[in-house]
Design a protein around this motif. Structure first.
Motif, PDB file in Angstrom:
ATOM      1  N   PRO A 151       0.837  -1.210   0.000  1.00 32.98           N
ATOM      2  CA  PRO A 151       0.000   0.000   0.000  1.00 32.98           C
ATOM      3  C   PRO A 151       0.871   1.261   0.000  1.00 32.98           C
ATOM      4  O   PRO A 151       1.987   1.255   0.545  1.00 32.98           O
ATOM      5  CB  PRO A 151      -0.769  -0.131   1.319  1.00 32.98           C
ATOM      6  CG  PRO A 151       0.140  -0.936   2.203  1.00 32.98           C
ATOM      7  CD  PRO A 151       0.870  -1.882   1.296  1.00 32.98           C
ATOM      8  N   ASN A 152       0.382   2.346  -0.610  1.00 31.81           N
ATOM      9  CA  ASN A 152       1.161   3.594  -0.592  1.00 31.81           C
ATOM     10  C   ASN A 152       0.923   4.329   0.727  1.00 31.81           C
ATOM     11  O   ASN A 152       0.140   3.889   1.580  1.00 31.81           O
ATOM     12  CB  ASN A 152       0.832   4.467  -1.806  1.00 31.81           C
ATOM     13  CG  ASN A 152      -0.586   5.034  -1.753  1.00 31.81           C
ATOM     14  OD1 ASN A 152      -1.363   4.739  -0.843  1.00 31.81           O
ATOM     15  ND2 ASN A 152      -0.929   5.840  -2.737  1.00 31.81           N
ATOM     16  N   ASP A 153       1.593   5.464   0.896  1.00 33.08           N
ATOM     17  CA  ASP A 153       1.550   6.150   2.187  1.00 33.08           C
ATOM     18  C   ASP A 153       0.225   6.854   2.450  1.00 33.08           C
ATOM     19  O   ASP A 153       0.009   7.373   3.549  1.00 33.08           O
ATOM     20  CB  ASP A 153       2.708   7.148   2.310  1.00 33.08           C
ATOM     21  CG  ASP A 153       2.673   8.218   1.228  1.00 33.08           C
ATOM     22  OD1 ASP A 153       1.755   8.182   0.368  1.00 33.08           O
ATOM     23  OD2 ASP A 153       3.563   9.086   1.226  1.00 33.08           O
ATOM     24  N   LEU A 212      -8.026  -7.517   0.173  1.00 29.53           N
ATOM     25  CA  LEU A 212      -7.307  -8.322  -0.812  1.00 29.53           C
ATOM     26  C   LEU A 212      -7.916  -9.719  -0.843  1.00 29.53           C
ATOM     27  O   LEU A 212      -8.238 -10.271   0.211  1.00 29.53           O
ATOM     28  CB  LEU A 212      -5.822  -8.416  -0.446  1.00 29.53           C
ATOM     29  CG  LEU A 212      -4.897  -9.141  -1.434  1.00 29.53           C
ATOM     30  CD1 LEU A 212      -4.663  -8.277  -2.660  1.00 29.53           C
ATOM     31  CD2 LEU A 212      -3.566  -9.462  -0.761  1.00 29.53           C
ATOM     32  N   VAL A 213      -8.078 -10.266  -2.047  1.00 29.68           N
ATOM     33  CA  VAL A 213      -8.606 -11.621  -2.167  1.00 29.68           C
ATOM     34  C   VAL A 213      -8.093 -12.259  -3.447  1.00 29.68           C
ATOM     35  O   VAL A 213      -7.788 -11.568  -4.422  1.00 29.68           O
ATOM     36  CB  VAL A 213     -10.150 -11.613  -2.154  1.00 29.68           C
ATOM     37  CG1 VAL A 213     -10.723 -11.056  -3.454  1.00 29.68           C
ATOM     38  CG2 VAL A 213     -10.718 -12.999  -1.886  1.00 29.68           C
ATOM     39  N   PRO A 234      -9.772  -6.459   6.828  1.00 27.99           N
ATOM     40  CA  PRO A 234      -8.897  -5.427   6.256  1.00 27.99           C
ATOM     41  C   PRO A 234      -7.425  -5.719   6.529  1.00 27.99           C
ATOM     42  O   PRO A 234      -7.069  -6.376   7.516  1.00 27.99           O
ATOM     43  CB  PRO A 234      -9.342  -4.158   6.971  1.00 27.99           C
ATOM     44  CG  PRO A 234      -9.846  -4.635   8.298  1.00 27.99           C
ATOM     45  CD  PRO A 234     -10.459  -5.985   8.042  1.00 27.99           C
ATOM     46  N   TYR A 235      -6.564  -5.228   5.643  1.00 29.38           N
ATOM     47  CA  TYR A 235      -5.110  -5.293   5.810  1.00 29.38           C
ATOM     48  C   TYR A 235      -4.584  -3.872   5.977  1.00 29.38           C
ATOM     49  O   TYR A 235      -5.168  -2.916   5.448  1.00 29.38           O
ATOM     50  CB  TYR A 235      -4.453  -5.947   4.599  1.00 29.38           C
ATOM     51  CG  TYR A 235      -4.872  -7.388   4.373  1.00 29.38           C
ATOM     52  CD1 TYR A 235      -4.177  -8.439   4.956  1.00 29.38           C
ATOM     53  CD2 TYR A 235      -5.967  -7.691   3.566  1.00 29.38           C
ATOM     54  CE1 TYR A 235      -4.552  -9.747   4.751  1.00 29.38           C
ATOM     55  CE2 TYR A 235      -6.357  -9.009   3.367  1.00 29.38           C
ATOM     56  CZ  TYR A 235      -5.647 -10.035   3.956  1.00 29.38           C
ATOM     57  OH  TYR A 235      -6.027 -11.333   3.762  1.00 29.38           O
ATOM     58  N   TYR A 236      -3.471  -3.766   6.684  1.00 29.87           N
ATOM     59  CA  TYR A 236      -2.871  -2.457   6.924  1.00 29.87           C
ATOM     60  C   TYR A 236      -1.413  -2.412   6.478  1.00 29.87           C
ATOM     61  O   TYR A 236      -0.967  -1.409   5.919  1.00 29.87           O
ATOM     62  CB  TYR A 236      -2.973  -2.096   8.416  1.00 29.87           C
ATOM     63  CG  TYR A 236      -4.385  -2.105   8.931  1.00 29.87           C
ATOM     64  CD1 TYR A 236      -5.241  -1.046   8.683  1.00 29.87           C
ATOM     65  CD2 TYR A 236      -4.871  -3.195   9.645  1.00 29.87           C
ATOM     66  CE1 TYR A 236      -6.547  -1.053   9.146  1.00 29.87           C
ATOM     67  CE2 TYR A 236      -6.173  -3.216  10.104  1.00 29.87           C
ATOM     68  CZ  TYR A 236      -7.006  -2.148   9.854  1.00 29.87           C
ATOM     69  OH  TYR A 236      -8.303  -2.164  10.296  1.00 29.87           O
ATOM     70  N   ALA A 237      -0.710  -3.487   6.713  1.00 25.77           N
ATOM     71  CA  ALA A 237       0.724  -3.535   6.402  1.00 25.77           C
ATOM     72  C   ALA A 237       0.949  -4.188   5.045  1.00 25.77           C
ATOM     73  O   ALA A 237       0.070  -4.865   4.506  1.00 25.77           O
ATOM     74  CB  ALA A 237       1.463  -4.324   7.494  1.00 25.77           C
TER      75      ALA A 237
END
Length: 578
Positions: free
Chosen positions: A201-203, A210-211, A238-241
Motif C-alpha cells: 500500500p502507498n503512504d 485483498l482476495v 482489512p489489511y494495513y501492512a
C-alpha cells in the motif's frame, strides 16, 4: 500475514458441492472402532480442548507501561512481581467485529477463555517472557486509529493464569490523498502449485482489502467486479501492512485473479485493483498414465499407491466395490470417467496409504484416470483386487442387545461364525423414518465390521425429543444377506416400531416399468424421486390428495428413493425401475 489471506481464499473458493458416491478414499479410510452415529451431522465433542486454570489468587501482578505508539506497533514495558513465573503478551483491537474478536469467539466455541487466546496466539508462545522486559509489539491484530488492548497472561508456580490489560489508542495510518495498492508477482516465483505475492500500500492508504479468486469459479458463479466490491463491503478482513508471502496449495495451469481495494483516511476508495496470474503447467503431450500398486491385502484392508508419470498433468481416482459400481448406476468404465470429471477432484502428485473398513471376500475396482497437458486421457481400465474371504456359507446373524444402565444405553453386537462381515450403525433423529429407509441408507453409507462391538450412548448424548436406533445387516461368505436387526430406543428404553407414529405410504407396482402409484393414509403435499447419487429425477409439489400416479417410463433402470411428504410426516421408500 499469510494465514489471513488463506482465510479470504476459503471464503471464496468453497462454493458449491457435488453429490458424493460412497466410495473409498485414501485420506478418509474408516477405522474399525468408529461407529456411525446418525443420519444427520454428528454431535461435536469439545471435551478434549485444552483449557488453562484461571487463578483465584490476587498475588500475581504485572505492571504494563505504554511507550511509543505507532499505527501498527506499540512499545510496552512489563514488570511482573515475584509470584509470576512466566508470562505471554499480545496487542489487539478487541472491539466487536475485529479479527481478534473473531478469533476469541472461535476459542470460546471450544470452551476456552481469553487466557487461552493470549497464550495460544502470543508472539512469544514458544519462549514465554520472564522478568522485566521492554518490547515492541507488532501483529496482525492491531488496528490503526482504534482503541487497542495490551494483554498479558501471567502464570504462577502452580500453572494458574491471571490476565492483566492496558489500553491505548493507535495513531492513524494513511493520508487524504489517493490510496493505492501495488501488486507484484515475480515471474520466476510461479510454479504449478504456488507463486510469491507482494502487496504494497502507498503512504496514503489507511486500509485495504485483498482476495484471490479462481477465474473459472469466478465465471461459473456469474461474478463481476461489482460482486467483488460487494464481497469486500460485506465484511472482508482489512489489511494495513504490506504483504509478502508465498501463496500455496494452488492448482496447475489455473488462472487466478488477485483483487484489491484501498481506502484513504477519509474512507475514499481507490476502486477495484486487479491482476491475473496463471500457474505453470504439469505434464507433457505424451501418454499420461498412473501406476497403481495394491499390496498387503487382508480381510478388511489393502495398501495402495498411485504414481503418475512425467506426462501426467493431473488424474482422478476412485476405489469402489462391484456392488457399489452397480448401485451408483454405472454400466461402464466411461460412466466412472464422466462422474469423476464432473466431480473434478484433481490429483497431481503421488498418493499412498492403507484403506480399512473394506468388505471381506469382495472385489474392488481401483480407477486412476490420467490426463496429459493437452487434456488427452490415458487408459481408464481399473485395477482389480479382492479382499480375503471370511465366515461361512450358512445363515449370517448378529446378536444385538441394547440395555439401559443408569441413564445410558449399553450396546453390543456379536456376529456368529457364519458372518463374513456386517454393516452396523447407531442413528439418531429417526422419528420420521421407517426401518426400510434406514436399512437402505445403511447399505449405502454404513461402516463394515467383522468383530464384536461394545459401545454406549451416554446420558449426555440423549435428547428427550430424539429417537435412536441400532441397525445391523450381516452377510455370509457367499455375500448372502442374513437376518437384519433394527432396535429403536429412547432415554427411557427400547421401543417398538408400532410405538412410533409414521405416516403409512405404499408404492405399487414395485418394481415398476411404466406407471407408479403412490398411496398414503393422509394428504400428499409433495413427492420427490432421487437416484442413488442423490440427483433429483422427479418432483411434484401440487398434489393435495391421498394418491398420485407417476410416469416412470423415462427413468433408467435401477434403484431410486421415493420421498413422500404428507400432512402426517415424511416417508421414504425404495423403488426399482425395470
Amino acid at each position: 500475514m499469510k494465514k489471513f489471506l488463506s482465510m479470504a481464499l476459503a471464503l471464496i473458493m468453497t462454493f458449491g458441492a457435488f453429490a458424493q458416491i460412497n466410495t473409498h478414499r485414501l485420506e478418509s479410510a474408516k477405522k474399525e472402532n468408529t461407529i456411525e452415529r446418525n443420519l444427520k451431522a454428528p454431535k461435536f465433542d469439545a471435551s478434549s480442548a485444552k483449557k488453562h486454570v484461571v487463578s483465584q489468587s490476587k498475588a500475581m501482578s504485572v505492571e504494563i507501561t505504554v511507550g511509543t505508539i505507532n499505527p501498527l506497533s506499540v512499545e510496552a514495558t512489563f514488570t511482573p512481581n515475584s509470584e509470576v513465573v512466566e508470562y505471554y503478551y499480545l496487542a489487539a483491537d478487541a472491539n466487536e467485529g475485529s479479527l481478534f474478536s473473531q478469533y476469541v469467539s472461535l476459542y470460546q466455541m471450544f470452551g476456552m477463555g481469553i487466557e487461552d487466546v493470549v497464550m495460544g496466539m502470543s508472539d512469544n508462545y514458544d519462549a514465554p517472557a520472564t522478568g522485566t522486559q521492554t518490547v515492541t509489539l507488532l501483529g496482525d491484530f492491531i488496528t490503526p486509529g482504534a482503541v487497542n488492548t495490551i494483554y498479558v497472561a501471567a502464570v504462577d508456580a502452580n500453572d494458574e493464569v491471571s490476565i492483566f490489560t492496558a489500553t491505548y489508542t493507535a495513531t492513524q495510518l494513511g493520508g487524504e490523498g489517493d490510496a493505492m495498492v501495488t501488486i507484484n508477482i515475480p515471474q520466476d516465483s510461479i510454479t504449478p502449485f504456488s507463486f510469491y505475492l507482494e502487496a504494497t500500500p502507498n503512504d496514503q492508504t489507511s486500509r485495504y482489502n485483498l482476495v484471490l479468486i479462481d477465474h473459472a469459479q469466478f465465471t461459473e458463479l456469474g461474478w463481476n467486479q461489482d460482486s467483488v466490491l460487494a464481497y469486500f463491503a460485506s465484511g472482508a478482513t482489512p489489511y494495513y501492512a504490506p504483504i509478502a508471502t508465498s501463496v500455496d496449495d494452488l492448482d496447475p495451469a489455473t488462472t487466478y485473479y488477485i483483487y484489491a481495494e484501498a481506502f484513504n483516511v477519509n474512507g475514499i476508495s481507490s476502486g477495484l485493483i486487479s491482476q491475473t496470474v496463471t500457474t505453470s503447467t504439469l505434464g507433457g503431450s505424451g501418454t499420461a498414465a498412473v501406476e497403481v500398486t495394491v499390496s498387503d491385502v487382508t480381510v478388511t484392508t489393502a495398501t495402495l499407491s498411485f504414481v503418475p508419470n512425467d506426462q501426467t498433468a493431473y488424474y482422478y481416482y476412485m476405489i469402489l466395490s462391484e456392488s457399489q459400481f452397480e448401485n451408483a448406476g454405472f454400466t461402464s468404465d466411461a460412466d466412472v470417467q464422466a462422474y469423476l470429471e464432473q466431480e473434478n477432484d484433481r490429483q497431481y502428485s503421488q498418493l499412498g496409504g492403507t484403506l480399512d473398513g473394506l468388505t471381506p471376500g469382495t472385489t474392488y475396482k481401483v480407477y486412476a484416470i490420467a490426463y496429459n497437458a493437452d487434456g488427452v486421457v490415458g487408459s481408464i481400465a481399473p485395477t482389480l483386487f479382492t479382499t480375503i474371504a471370511n465366515g461361512g456359507t450358512g445363515l449370517a446373524e448378529v446378536a444385538v442387545e441394547v440395555e439401559m444402565v443408569n441413564g445410558s444405553a449399553v450396546i453390543s453386537a456379536v456376529p456368529n461364525d457364519q458372518v463374513s462381515y456386517y454393516y452396523f450403525a447407531i442413528y439418531y433423529g429417526i422419528d420420521e423414518l421407517d426401518d426400510d429407509y434406514v436399512f437402505d441408507y445403511l447399505l449405502q453409507n454404513g461402516s463394515t465390521y467383522i468383530e464384536d462391538i461394545d459401545t454406549e450412548i451416554t446420558e449426555e448424548d440423549f435428547d428427550e425429543s430424539e429417537l435412536w436406533g441400532v441397525y445391523a445387516i450381516p452377510f455370509n461368505a457367499n455375500n448372502e444377506e442374513g437376518t437384519r436387526v433394527a432396535i429403536r430406543f429412547t432415554p427411557e428404553g427400547v421401543v417398538s416400531l408400532a410405538d412410533v407414529e409414521l405416516s403409512s405410504v405404499s408404492l405399487y407396482p414395485n418394481p415398476a416399468s411404466s406407471e407408479l402409484t403412490v398411496s398414503a393414509t393422509s394428504s400428499i403435499n409433495r413427492i420427490e424421486i432421487a437416484n442413488l447419487l442423490g440427483q433429483m429425477v422427479y418432483e411434484n409439489a401440487t398434489l393435495g390428495s391421498n394418491q398420485a400416479t407417476i410416469n416412470v417410463s423415462a427413468l433408467q433402470q435401477g434403484a431410486y428413493l421415493v420421498r413422500v411428504f404428507t400432512t402426517e410426516g415424511t416417508m421414504t421408500r425404495k423403488l426399482i425401475v425395470r
